[in-house]
Design an enzyme around this catalytic site. Structure first.
Site, PDB file in Angstrom:
ATOM      1  N   TRP A 174       0.800  -1.224   0.000  1.00 52.50           N
ATOM      2  CA  TRP A 174       0.000   0.000   0.000  1.00 52.50           C
ATOM      3  C   TRP A 174       0.832   1.273   0.000  1.00 52.50           C
ATOM      4  O   TRP A 174       0.287   2.359  -0.146  1.00 52.50           O
ATOM      5  CB  TRP A 174      -0.960   0.025   1.201  1.00 52.50           C
ATOM      6  CG  TRP A 174      -0.330  -0.317   2.520  1.00 52.50           C
ATOM      7  CD1 TRP A 174      -0.448  -1.509   3.181  1.00 52.50           C
ATOM      8  CD2 TRP A 174       0.530   0.502   3.318  1.00 52.50           C
ATOM      9  NE1 TRP A 174       0.297  -1.473   4.334  1.00 52.50           N
ATOM     10  CE2 TRP A 174       0.911  -0.244   4.447  1.00 52.50           C
ATOM     11  CE3 TRP A 174       1.028   1.802   3.193  1.00 52.50           C
ATOM     12  CZ2 TRP A 174       1.753   0.239   5.445  1.00 52.50           C
ATOM     13  CZ3 TRP A 174       1.879   2.291   4.180  1.00 52.50           C
ATOM     14  CH2 TRP A 174       2.227   1.504   5.292  1.00 52.50           C
ATOM     15  N   LYS A 198      -2.192  -8.435  -8.061  1.00 53.48           N
ATOM     16  CA  LYS A 198      -3.126  -8.180  -6.963  1.00 53.48           C
ATOM     17  C   LYS A 198      -2.579  -7.013  -6.151  1.00 53.48           C
ATOM     18  O   LYS A 198      -1.593  -7.147  -5.426  1.00 53.48           O
ATOM     19  CB  LYS A 198      -3.255  -9.402  -6.045  1.00 53.48           C
ATOM     20  CG  LYS A 198      -4.388  -9.215  -5.054  1.00 53.48           C
ATOM     21  CD  LYS A 198      -4.232  -9.995  -3.773  1.00 53.48           C
ATOM     22  CE  LYS A 198      -3.332  -9.364  -2.775  1.00 53.48           C
ATOM     23  NZ  LYS A 198      -3.793  -8.075  -2.207  1.00 53.48           N
ATOM     24  N   GLU A 201      -5.170  -4.594  -0.727  1.00 55.16           N
ATOM     25  CA  GLU A 201      -6.617  -4.399  -0.531  1.00 55.16           C
ATOM     26  C   GLU A 201      -6.924  -2.994  -0.040  1.00 55.16           C
ATOM     27  O   GLU A 201      -8.040  -2.512  -0.172  1.00 55.16           O
ATOM     28  CB  GLU A 201      -7.172  -5.451   0.439  1.00 55.16           C
ATOM     29  CG  GLU A 201      -6.479  -5.546   1.801  1.00 55.16           C
ATOM     30  CD  GLU A 201      -5.246  -6.452   1.805  1.00 55.16           C
ATOM     31  OE1 GLU A 201      -4.461  -6.410   0.831  1.00 55.16           O
ATOM     32  OE2 GLU A 201      -5.065  -7.178   2.787  1.00 55.16           O
ATOM     33  N   GLU A 272      10.729  -8.313  -2.610  1.00 56.39           N
ATOM     34  CA  GLU A 272      11.223  -7.015  -2.130  1.00 56.39           C
ATOM     35  C   GLU A 272      10.527  -6.751  -0.810  1.00 56.39           C
ATOM     36  O   GLU A 272       9.352  -6.378  -0.795  1.00 56.39           O
ATOM     37  CB  GLU A 272      10.875  -5.904  -3.137  1.00 56.39           C
ATOM     38  CG  GLU A 272      11.495  -6.072  -4.507  1.00 56.39           C
ATOM     39  CD  GLU A 272      12.985  -5.825  -4.503  1.00 56.39           C
ATOM     40  OE1 GLU A 272      13.528  -5.372  -3.479  1.00 56.39           O
ATOM     41  OE2 GLU A 272      13.613  -6.110  -5.537  1.00 56.39           O
ATOM     42  N   CYS A 306      10.355   1.718   2.493  1.00 59.43           N
ATOM     43  CA  CYS A 306      11.234   0.612   2.885  1.00 59.43           C
ATOM     44  C   CYS A 306      12.692   1.032   2.971  1.00 59.43           C
ATOM     45  O   CYS A 306      13.477   0.410   3.678  1.00 59.43           O
ATOM     46  CB  CYS A 306      11.044  -0.550   1.926  1.00 59.43           C
ATOM     47  SG  CYS A 306      11.021  -0.019   0.232  1.00 59.43           S
ATOM     48  N   GLU A 404      11.021  -2.728  11.833  1.00 57.38           N
ATOM     49  CA  GLU A 404      10.558  -1.708  10.902  1.00 57.38           C
ATOM     50  C   GLU A 404       9.314  -1.029  11.492  1.00 57.38           C
ATOM     51  O   GLU A 404       8.254  -1.639  11.577  1.00 57.38           O
ATOM     52  CB  GLU A 404      10.208  -2.410   9.588  1.00 57.38           C
ATOM     53  CG  GLU A 404      10.061  -1.500   8.430  1.00 57.38           C
ATOM     54  CD  GLU A 404       9.730  -2.259   7.153  1.00 57.38           C
ATOM     55  OE1 GLU A 404       9.026  -3.290   7.205  1.00 57.38           O
ATOM     56  OE2 GLU A 404      10.167  -1.809   6.091  1.00 57.38           O
TER      57      GLU A 404
END
Ligand code: NAD
Length: 502
Positions: A174, A198, A201, A272, A306, A404
């Site tokens: 996202w 995909k 969501e 990734e 990231c 993270e």
């Protein structure tokens, strides 16, 4: 360290609510399969929320395994013709896609900001990067060559061919919905594969809009989009026997799930995953430049990045001065809704769940007595806003230096010599990116070589280009996005040997 500030961050609000997009800007909220939008076989939907206002802006299908199977069947059929196109023909299609995206850049920027809460400047960079990815791959696919043909065994001519893998399943996160889709779709199509993607969501809108915009440019079935949740639609992609590779950008946990599932069909895996980039600042570094760079690299996309410069390791002798510079930069950050102006630098977090996750890290850090130099709290009002934060004097091994957080939070630790800096920088399970700040040429080469990360910047952070690869080591996954290395990853090597003896 003694620096701290009690300046409370505020959210700049849009003057008029709902000014970013109109209902006519939305894509069809259906799957895109075999060249047309279709209703889901499942019938259920997932609400898509604007994180600045917490309002529902669309409902997209909660795709089922059967939806995925239809999309894969279309992609299998379409691949037969797509692979027959010579590089020039595929390249022309990719150029036309880039042109179409450029013609609709403003719409894509607004739609991305409405779905993710990103400042318009961040979405603009995402869309520019998306267009450039298609242009780069359109050129690179015509320029890639293999080893020269030759006789390596007596009277046998060897020819090396690069072939597509077939149908590639793509699962995206996202935080950069359109850009991450482009990083996969462009090289995958360039190499002659077809794709079923995909999107997350939470942020499917720009991927569906992309499909709508390029629908007349691609033969039916070459690109398919199935919306839905990871454990259902994503898991089916990872398990599907007709998919040759599954490429996922996302969390370590999702990477492990798809790799496990892909093992049953021995499909290739391209991952990734997360990052926890150390920023190693030596005593001879330009401290002002480092702080100015972190204003961007630490808080870009609200730290939901990231490669974010989220974990500073600074030499103890210059730590106070560096933190003072960093706090001054962070104090100046403009936090706001995307519709509040082009100069907004930091938006909300993407969702309620993610907001609670980030606040959990900050609350636990406070309980452990970790000192806040600035920020450290949520910001009142609608939307998932967290104040840009700097945590200082953080002890070695603390969870906020190892995990993270994926929010607008930079931690600062100190070290006393080069070996300690390298050891601690590498002492995390992730290895996506890192930076070294020094004016010493020997040290910049040596430390960059010793850092266990797929990308290391020297006197910089978070600068990317389509010509150079992006991807991680260790828990950050394997495979490369961008550059000719991505084209290589999405292809296979065949050796054909001709006996020409008389
Ligand atoms: P996530 O792992 O929760 O979701 C990513 C995608 O995986 C979504 O589409 C989700 O539906 C799907 N998914 C979840 N579980 C799955 C399963 N069991 N099987 C198949 N698919 C599944 O990640 P996120 O929260 O959307 O994104 C944030 C993460 O992505 C961070 O860890 C970030 O570091 C990482 N990321 C990495 C890069 C990179 O280039 N390395 C780039 C962007 C984001």
């Amino acid at each position: 360290m003694t620096i701290s500030t009690d300046r409370a961050a505020t959210v700049r609000r849009a003057q008029q609510a709902g000014t970013l997009i109109e209902s006519s800007d939305l894509p069809p909220t259906q799957h895109y399969i075999d060249g047309s939008f279709r209703i889901s076989l499942a019938g259920e939907t997932i609400a898509v929320v604007d994180p600045s206002t917490e309002e529902v802006i669309a409902d997209t299908p909660d795709g089922s395994a059967e939806d995925v199977d239809q999309a894969v069947a279309a992609a299998v059929t379409a691949q037969v013709e797509w692979v027959r196109l010579v590089p020039k023909a595929r390249s022309e299609v990719l150029h036309r896609i880039a042109d179409r995206l450029a013609d609709n850049a403003d719409l894509l920027v607004r739609l991305e900001s409405a779905n993710t809460g990103k400042p318009l400047a961040v979405s603009q960079e995402d869309v520019d990067g998306t267009i450039d990815t298609f242009r780069f791959m359109a050129g690179a696919l015509r320029a890639t060559t293999t080893m020269a043909a030759g006789d390596y065994a007596e009277n046998h001519l060897s020819v090396i061919l690069r072939e597509p893998l077939g149908v590639i399943g793509v699962i995206t996160p996202w935080n950069y919905p359109l850009l991450m889709a482009a990083w996969k779709i462009a090289p995958i199509l360039a190499a002659g594969n077809t794709v079923v993607i995909k999107p997350s969501e939470q942020t499917p809108l720009t991927t569906l809009k992309f499909a709508e915009l390029v629908a007349d440019l691609l033969p039916p079935g070459v690109l398919n989009v199935v919306t839905g949740r990871g454990p259902v639609a994503g898991a089916r992609l990872a398990a599907h026997p007709d998919i040759a590779m599954i490429a996922l950008t996302g969390s370590v946990r999702s990477g492990q799930a798809v790799a496990r599932s892909a093992a049953d069909t021995l499909k290739r895996v391209h991952l990734e995953l997360g990052g926890k980039a150390p920023v190693v600042i030596f005593e001879d570094a330009d401290l002002k430049a480092a702080a100015a760079s972190l204003r961007v690299a630490g808080y870009w996309n609200s730290g939901q990045e990231c490669g974010a410069a989220c974990r500073v390791l600074v030499h103890a002798s210059v730590a106070d001065e560096f933190v003072k510079n960093l706090v001054a930069e962070v104090e100046g950050l403009v936090v706001g809704e995307p519709a509040a102006g082009d100069d907004v630098e930091v938006g909300p977090l993407v969702s309620d769940a993610h907001f609670n996750r980030v606040m959990g890290y900050l609350d636990r850090a406070a309980e452990r007595g970790i000192r806040v130099a600035i920020g450290g709290t949520a910001i009142d009002g609608s939307g998932y806003f967290v104040a840009p934060t700097v945590l200082v004097d953080v002890p070695e091994g603390d969870e906020c230096t190892r995990e993270e957080i994926f929010g607008p939070v930079v931690t600062v630790e100190t070290f006393s010599d080069e070996d300690e800096a390298v050891r601690r920088a590498n002492d995390v399970p992730l290895g996506l990116s890192a930076s070294v700040w020094t004016e010493n040429a020997r040290r910049s080469h040596d430390v960059a070589a010793r850092l266990d990360a797929g990308t290391v910047w020297v006197n910089s952070h978070l600068v990317l280009a389509n010509e150079v690869p992006w991807g991680g080591f260790k828990g950050s996954g394997y495979g490369r996005d961008l550059s000719i290395y991505a084209l290589d990853d999405f292809s296979r090597t065949k050796h054909v040997m001709h006996n020409h003896s008389r």
